[in-house]
Write a protein that holds these residues in place. Sequence first.
Motif, PDB file in Angstrom:
ATOM      1  N   SER A 141       0.811  -1.219   0.000  1.00  0.00           N
ATOM      2  CA  SER A 141       0.000   0.000   0.000  1.00  0.00           C
ATOM      3  C   SER A 141       0.841   1.264   0.000  1.00  0.00           C
ATOM      4  N   GLU A 142       2.150   1.116  -0.128  1.00  0.00           N
ATOM      5  CA  GLU A 142       3.027   2.280  -0.069  1.00  0.00           C
ATOM      6  C   GLU A 142       3.382   2.726  -1.485  1.00  0.00           C
ATOM      7  N   ALA A 143       2.843   3.845  -1.903  1.00  0.00           N
ATOM      8  CA  ALA A 143       3.029   4.319  -3.276  1.00  0.00           C
ATOM      9  C   ALA A 143       4.451   4.777  -3.556  1.00  0.00           C
ATOM     10  N   THR A 144       5.269   4.892  -2.535  1.00  0.00           N
ATOM     11  CA  THR A 144       6.639   5.336  -2.771  1.00  0.00           C
ATOM     12  C   THR A 144       7.616   4.174  -2.893  1.00  0.00           C
ATOM     13  N   THR A 145       7.117   2.960  -2.859  1.00  0.00           N
ATOM     14  CA  THR A 145       8.019   1.810  -3.002  1.00  0.00           C
ATOM     15  C   THR A 145       8.651   1.830  -4.383  1.00  0.00           C
ATOM     16  N   GLY A 146       9.949   1.853  -4.409  1.00  0.00           N
ATOM     17  CA  GLY A 146      10.657   1.923  -5.677  1.00  0.00           C
ATOM     18  C   GLY A 146      10.666   0.605  -6.413  1.00  0.00           C
ATOM     19  N   GLN A 147      10.944   0.702  -7.710  1.00  0.00           N
ATOM     20  CA  GLN A 147      10.980  -0.503  -8.533  1.00  0.00           C
ATOM     21  C   GLN A 147      12.051  -1.474  -8.071  1.00  0.00           C
ATOM     22  N   ASP A 148      13.083  -0.938  -7.452  1.00  0.00           N
ATOM     23  CA  ASP A 148      14.181  -1.795  -7.005  1.00  0.00           C
ATOM     24  C   ASP A 148      13.829  -2.576  -5.748  1.00  0.00           C
ATOM     25  N   MET A 149      12.612  -2.379  -5.237  1.00  0.00           N
ATOM     26  CA  MET A 149      12.236  -3.057  -4.001  1.00  0.00           C
ATOM     27  C   MET A 149      11.096  -4.046  -4.194  1.00  0.00           C
ATOM     28  N   VAL A 150      10.649  -4.231  -5.411  1.00  0.00           N
ATOM     29  CA  VAL A 150       9.454  -5.048  -5.625  1.00  0.00           C
ATOM     30  C   VAL A 150       9.662  -6.501  -5.222  1.00  0.00           C
ATOM     31  N   GLU A 151      10.915  -6.951  -5.187  1.00  0.00           N
ATOM     32  CA  GLU A 151      11.171  -8.344  -4.868  1.00  0.00           C
ATOM     33  C   GLU A 151      11.317  -8.602  -3.367  1.00  0.00           C
ATOM     34  N   LEU A 152      11.216  -7.554  -2.577  1.00  0.00           N
ATOM     35  CA  LEU A 152      11.448  -7.681  -1.143  1.00  0.00           C
ATOM     36  C   LEU A 152      10.157  -7.945  -0.399  1.00  0.00           C
ATOM     37  N   MET A 153      10.149  -9.008   0.380  1.00  0.00           N
ATOM     38  CA  MET A 153       8.934  -9.399   1.098  1.00  0.00           C
ATOM     39  C   MET A 153       8.463  -8.312   2.060  1.00  0.00           C
ATOM     40  N   HIS A 154       9.387  -7.633   2.704  1.00  0.00           N
ATOM     41  CA  HIS A 154       8.992  -6.739   3.779  1.00  0.00           C
ATOM     42  C   HIS A 154       8.243  -5.497   3.306  1.00  0.00           C
ATOM     43  N   VAL A 155       8.250  -5.211   2.010  1.00  0.00           N
ATOM     44  CA  VAL A 155       7.518  -4.031   1.533  1.00  0.00           C
ATOM     45  C   VAL A 155       6.031  -4.314   1.368  1.00  0.00           C
ATOM     46  N   TYR A 156       5.646  -5.551   1.460  1.00  0.00           N
ATOM     47  CA  TYR A 156       4.244  -5.933   1.261  1.00  0.00           C
ATOM     48  C   TYR A 156       3.540  -6.010   2.613  1.00  0.00           C
ATOM     49  N   ASP A 157       2.433  -5.278   2.698  1.00  0.00           N
ATOM     50  CA  ASP A 157       1.723  -5.174   3.965  1.00  0.00           C
ATOM     51  C   ASP A 157       0.743  -6.308   4.211  1.00  0.00           C
ATOM     52  N   TYR A 158       0.216  -6.852   3.138  1.00  0.00           N
ATOM     53  CA  TYR A 158      -0.850  -7.837   3.271  1.00  0.00           C
ATOM     54  C   TYR A 158      -0.509  -9.098   2.483  1.00  0.00           C
ATOM     55  N   TRP A 159      -0.917 -10.218   3.045  1.00  0.00           N
ATOM     56  CA  TRP A 159      -0.627 -11.516   2.435  1.00  0.00           C
ATOM     57  C   TRP A 159      -1.852 -12.396   2.473  1.00  0.00           C
ATOM     58  N   GLY A 160      -1.995 -13.207   1.428  1.00  0.00           N
ATOM     59  CA  GLY A 160      -3.019 -14.225   1.446  1.00  0.00           C
ATOM     60  C   GLY A 160      -2.514 -15.478   2.141  1.00  0.00           C
ATOM     61  N   GLN A 161      -3.373 -16.488   2.183  1.00  0.00           N
ATOM     62  CA  GLN A 161      -3.040 -17.742   2.863  1.00  0.00           C
ATOM     63  C   GLN A 161      -2.262 -18.694   1.976  1.00  0.00           C
ATOM     64  N   GLY A 162      -2.273 -18.447   0.687  1.00  0.00           N
ATOM     65  CA  GLY A 162      -1.516 -19.282  -0.227  1.00  0.00           C
ATOM     66  C   GLY A 162      -2.361 -20.349  -0.898  1.00  0.00           C
ATOM     67  N   THR A 163      -1.898 -20.770  -2.059  1.00  0.00           N
ATOM     68  CA  THR A 163      -2.539 -21.866  -2.786  1.00  0.00           C
ATOM     69  C   THR A 163      -1.455 -22.800  -3.293  1.00  0.00           C
ATOM     70  N   GLN A 164      -1.683 -24.085  -3.124  1.00  0.00           N
ATOM     71  CA  GLN A 164      -0.662 -25.093  -3.458  1.00  0.00           C
ATOM     72  C   GLN A 164      -0.671 -25.387  -4.955  1.00  0.00           C
ATOM     73  N   VAL A 165       0.504 -25.361  -5.526  1.00  0.00           N
ATOM     74  CA  VAL A 165       0.705 -25.787  -6.914  1.00  0.00           C
ATOM     75  C   VAL A 165       1.668 -26.953  -6.900  1.00  0.00           C
ATOM     76  N   THR A 166       1.260 -28.060  -7.480  1.00  0.00           N
ATOM     77  CA  THR A 166       2.110 -29.238  -7.555  1.00  0.00           C
ATOM     78  C   THR A 166       2.243 -29.643  -9.006  1.00  0.00           C
ATOM     79  N   VAL A 167       3.484 -29.736  -9.465  1.00  0.00           N
ATOM     80  CA  VAL A 167       3.759 -30.104 -10.851  1.00  0.00           C
ATOM     81  C   VAL A 167       4.428 -31.466 -10.838  1.00  0.00           C
ATOM     82  N   SER A 168       3.783 -32.424 -11.462  1.00  0.00           N
ATOM     83  CA  SER A 168       4.321 -33.784 -11.496  1.00  0.00           C
ATOM     84  C   SER A 168       5.163 -33.987 -12.747  1.00  0.00           C
ATOM     85  N   SER A 169       6.170 -34.838 -12.601  1.00  0.00           N
ATOM     86  CA  SER A 169       7.073 -35.075 -13.731  1.00  0.00           C
ATOM     87  C   SER A 169       6.593 -36.207 -14.603  1.00  0.00           C
TER      88      SER A 169
END
Length: 128
Positions: free
Chosen positions: A100-128
């Motif tokens: 929610s921080e509009a000043t987050t720079g492009q160089d920080m998009v990969e950093l977990m700590h800049v994200y305020d909210y998270w979902g619970q996750g969804t499992q993806v399983t790829v079989s060989s």
Amino acid sequence: QVQLVESGGGLVQAGGSLRLSCAASGRTFSIYRMAWFRQAPGKERMFVAAITVSSGATYYADSMKGRFTISRDNAKNMVYLQMNRLKPEDTAVYYCAADSEATTGQDMVELMHVYDYWGQGTQVTVSS
């Protein structure tokens, strides 16, 4: 507050495709950027892709470029992750995140700590 709910995960064979969805609710007008991260068993959570909600600018982890596509539907408060040519190493729990921080720079998009909210996750399983 913002609530995020992921869906679309499942079991797929290598080479197949899946589309993950993330539904945002609550104070969605405050969201500046949304992203997908993933966490494989025994590994750290890592950045997959991000999108700036207003401009649509996208960012990808190098290993995802060309196979994954992030998109958004602002009218529906949805973000998607289209995953093609899936590999067994793509197996992970995929998380949606919002910044929610509009000043987050492009160089920080990969950093977990800049994200305020998270979902619970969804499992993806790829079989060989």
